[in-house]
Write a protein that holds these residues in place. Structure first.
Motif, short mmCIF file in Angstrom:
data_model
loop_
_atom_site.label_atom_id
_atom_site.label_comp_id
_atom_site.label_asym_id
_atom_site.label_seq_id
_atom_site.Cartn_x
_atom_site.Cartn_y
_atom_site.Cartn_z
N PHE A 137 -1.08 -6.22 -1.16
CA PHE A 137 -1.13 -4.88 -1.74
C PHE A 137 0.17 -4.13 -1.56
O PHE A 137 0.21 -2.90 -1.63
CB PHE A 137 -2.29 -4.08 -1.16
CG PHE A 137 -3.64 -4.68 -1.47
CD1 PHE A 137 -3.99 -5.00 -2.77
CD2 PHE A 137 -4.53 -4.95 -0.46
CE1 PHE A 137 -5.22 -5.56 -3.05
CE2 PHE A 137 -5.77 -5.51 -0.74
CZ PHE A 137 -6.11 -5.82 -2.04
N ALA A 138 1.27 -4.85 -1.34
CA ALA A 138 2.56 -4.21 -1.16
C ALA A 138 2.94 -3.37 -2.37
O ALA A 138 3.57 -2.33 -2.24
CB ALA A 138 3.63 -5.24 -0.86
N ASP A 139 2.54 -3.81 -3.56
CA ASP A 139 2.89 -3.07 -4.77
C ASP A 139 2.23 -1.70 -4.81
O ASP A 139 2.75 -0.79 -5.44
CB ASP A 139 2.53 -3.88 -6.01
CG ASP A 139 1.03 -4.10 -6.15
OD1 ASP A 139 0.38 -4.45 -5.15
OD2 ASP A 139 0.52 -3.92 -7.26
N VAL A 140 1.12 -1.51 -4.14
CA VAL A 140 0.43 -0.23 -4.13
C VAL A 140 1.33 0.85 -3.55
O VAL A 140 1.34 1.99 -4.02
CB VAL A 140 -0.91 -0.32 -3.35
CG1 VAL A 140 -1.53 1.05 -3.14
CG2 VAL A 140 -1.88 -1.23 -4.09
N ALA A 141 2.12 0.50 -2.55
CA ALA A 141 3.01 1.47 -1.91
C ALA A 141 4.08 1.99 -2.86
O ALA A 141 4.69 3.02 -2.59
CB ALA A 141 3.65 0.84 -0.68
N GLU A 142 4.31 1.30 -3.95
CA GLU A 142 5.34 1.69 -4.91
C GLU A 142 4.78 2.53 -6.05
O GLU A 142 5.55 3.03 -6.87
CB GLU A 142 6.03 0.45 -5.48
CG GLU A 142 6.67 -0.45 -4.43
CD GLU A 142 7.74 0.26 -3.62
OE1 GLU A 142 8.53 1.02 -4.22
OE2 GLU A 142 7.77 0.08 -2.40
N LEU A 143 3.47 2.69 -6.12
CA LEU A 143 2.85 3.39 -7.25
C LEU A 143 2.96 4.90 -7.11
O LEU A 143 2.85 5.44 -6.01
CB LEU A 143 1.37 3.01 -7.36
CG LEU A 143 1.05 1.56 -7.66
CD1 LEU A 143 -0.45 1.34 -7.65
CD2 LEU A 143 1.66 1.12 -8.99
N SER A 144 3.14 5.56 -8.25
CA SER A 144 3.06 7.02 -8.26
C SER A 144 1.60 7.40 -8.10
O SER A 144 0.70 6.56 -8.23
CB SER A 144 3.61 7.56 -9.59
OG SER A 144 2.71 7.25 -10.65
#
Length: 84
Positions: free
Chosen positions: A18-25
Motif C-alpha cells: 500500500f505504499a502508493d496510498v501514501a502518494e495519493l491526494s
C-alpha cells in the motif's frame, strides 16, 4: 485488478503493498475508497478479494484521515496567527 492470494495465516498486507496510498491526494484516496466500498457492498468478490479490498479500504481511510488532520492543524495555525 490482479492480486496475489493472501494466505489465511498472513499478518496482513506488507507496507510495500500500500505504499502508493501514501502518494495519493485526499480526493484520489476518497474516490478510490468510494469505489472500494461500492465493490464490497456488491458482495460479488471472493473472500480473498474481499479481504484485500477491506485492507485497501482501511489504508485509504487512514490516508483521508491524515489529510483531514493536517487540514485541521493548518486551520488552527491560521486562526492562531490571525488572533495574534
Amino acid at each position: 485488478m490482479a492480486s496475489t492470494p493472501a494466505s489465511p495465516s498472513s499478518s496482513g498486507p506488507s507496507a510495500a503493498a500500500f505504499a502508493d496510498v501514501a502518494e495519493l491526494s485526499y480526493e484520489e484516496a476518497r474516490d478510490e475508497l468510494i469505489r472500494v466500498v461500492s465493490e464490497l457492498e456488491q458482495g460479488s468478490a471472493t473472500l480473498e478479494q474481499s479481504l484485500a479490498l477491506w485492507e485497501r479500504g482501511e489504508a485509504l481511510a487512514s490516508r483521508c484521515e491524515s489529510w483531514l488532520i493536517g487540514a485541521r492543524e493548518r486551520l488552527e495555525a491560521a486562526r492562531q496567527t490571525a488572533a495574534e
